[in-house]
Design a protein around this motif. Sequence first.
Motif, PDB file in Angstrom:
ATOM      1  N   LYS A  18       0.819  -1.204   0.000  1.00 17.19           N
ATOM      2  CA  LYS A  18       0.000   0.000   0.000  1.00 17.19           C
ATOM      3  C   LYS A  18       0.857   1.260   0.000  1.00 17.19           C
ATOM      4  O   LYS A  18       0.541   2.239  -0.673  1.00 17.19           O
ATOM      5  N   ALA A  62      -4.060  -1.000  -4.609  1.00 13.32           N
ATOM      6  CA  ALA A  62      -3.310  -0.888  -3.358  1.00 13.32           C
ATOM      7  C   ALA A  62      -3.979  -1.682  -2.249  1.00 13.32           C
ATOM      8  O   ALA A  62      -3.309  -2.305  -1.407  1.00 13.32           O
ATOM      9  N   GLU A  63      -5.298  -1.697  -2.216  1.00 13.11           N
ATOM     10  CA  GLU A  63      -6.030  -2.418  -1.175  1.00 13.11           C
ATOM     11  C   GLU A  63      -6.113  -3.913  -1.474  1.00 13.11           C
ATOM     12  O   GLU A  63      -5.976  -4.742  -0.570  1.00 13.11           O
ATOM     13  N   ARG A  91      -6.005   2.945  -6.054  1.00  6.81           N
ATOM     14  CA  ARG A  91      -6.392   2.684  -4.664  1.00  6.81           C
ATOM     15  C   ARG A  91      -6.972   1.276  -4.512  1.00  6.81           C
ATOM     16  O   ARG A  91      -6.711   0.579  -3.519  1.00  6.81           O
TER      17      ARG A  91
END
Length: 616
Positions: free
Chosen positions: A193, A267-268, A264
Amino acid sequence: MRRRTFLSALPSGALAAGALSTGAANAQTGQPPAPGRPTEAAPAPARPDPYAEVGIGDRITGPKFVGRSTVWGANGAAATAHPTATLIGIDTLRRGGSAIDAAIAINAALGFLEPVANGIGGDAFCMLWDPKQRKVVGFNGSGNSPRGLSLEVARSKAIDGYLPRYGAVTVNVPGTVDAWWSAHQRYGKLPWKEVLLPVAELCEQGAPVPQVIAYYLERNMAAFDRGRIPIEENDNRKRVYAPGGETPKVGQMFANPFLGKTLRLIAEGGRDAFYEGPLAEQMEGYFRRIGGWLTRADLAAHRTEWVEPIRTDYRGVEVYGLGPNTQGLSTNQILNICEQFDLKGMGFQSAASLHVQAEAKRLAFEDRARYFADPRFSDIPVEWLNSKAYAAERARLIRPDRIMDRVMPGDAPHHGDTTYFSVADKDGLMVSWIQSNYRGMGSGLVPDDGRGNPLGFMFQDRGELFALTDGHPNVYAPGKRPFQTIIPGFTVKDGEPWMAFGVMGGGMQPQGQAQIVINMVDYGLDPQEAGDAPRWQHYGSSEPTGQPQEGAGVLHLESGVPEATKTQLRAMGWTLGPPDGGFGGYQNVMRQQNPDGLWTYGAATEMRKDGIALAY
């Protein structure tokens, strides 16, 4: 027959908007279009260049053609095609990240900052020096063609016997995100992340657009709009890259919050978010809606392949490349042939030296056209093509006083547009990374979530590089990787890593890589000098799509090549072309072993692009 020499991912965008128009003279050869072909409106005449007669300023040290010094540091270095991407790489290193963490952050940032060359809709390749194993390792991050697209359907989409430049038929599985994940699993230090979230924030905040990227962004979008090749869907790319109806101009802020949201999610959720999760579902839905072929099953099946690079020795320097389906072997072949000649004795930028280098390229590229393909589908005689004995045999074909009339591939024994960046860390991990959507920005297709929100990236058009001829090693097949132009470079000297380097730009890449090695090994230039030196590029060789060579082709030279050299090359029979913007984009991080036993990094960048090199 439509000629498609595979230029830099960036210059091809400009050519597509003007010189690639079918009614204009061919940008590579200077030949007029074939009779009877449809034409488009001719571009406006170029205005006279008021600076044409002005040369470069004088530096107090070093060769006069060099624009800046090599940057030196002891703890880490990065060289990229955009200043902000370089800063992100250095910041990642200073936060405790490895060179791979920095490479992933750089690549993610460049997908936003330099969308004319790369993005998560494309493929990635890498070679790196692993300081623990003390060896060069590499990976192939290219994706397969869709399983549901048959050869018959692909042929039905052909134009003039070849796959088109744009549209859904050119889209393969994007390999970049899985390449990030695979590399991070092996070499990452920071949490996943923490590598991607700062880049997502940058996409949302925006950044000013530099000169070269603004130039190509405008021309790529114009080419999509006025080309004769139908693109199944156009609204999404306009919403992302031309908000308000225009592409951003030099110095204007540009943001891509759609890509920020996608990053995002990655990243998660890691690579699975892209290949098996919500993003995969949305991509499948997009292609189902517009009439494409890529599916969630195609995405889920993709895995990055770690490979053993091929190597050769050039005057005591070990030169590494990735084997087919890439063209990395071509760099080795050019250097193996050039090693048979005394280039140093011939003189820097002399006609004799450039003649040998260009003839070596012609010989290597005929083998490239004949043999290079997905090795899972074809037996490729890599060891034989990479051998010194074969190079000596091919070198004997080069005449010192005139060009070869026609070049043929070797007879194998029967037994058998792009962004590039370099980054290195304090632990000695050196990364040579190249990533591309292929021609310009890619296929023209930007997926969305099914609710009118683009995902913020464009799919590659790498599938254009398949052949459609029965029996050709590179002929299209479902679940197959096409021939790939993008190649990282790496060299080792005296058992220690020397250069993580590359020269982006389609068929320019092996030509440019060979020129960098020759400039440094034969002519003693440092990393920045080797990149700033005038370059050549030869067009007109046969291509892995099945296109034949065009006689002896055209040798394009940058304006800094001496006039006496040009005159002598013409006397040898070369047809010379003017500078055309297709000489690639170079980055390099070199490790220097010092007398005190410590090593330092020297970083160099490309004056032909917007980027910078930094070290600390």
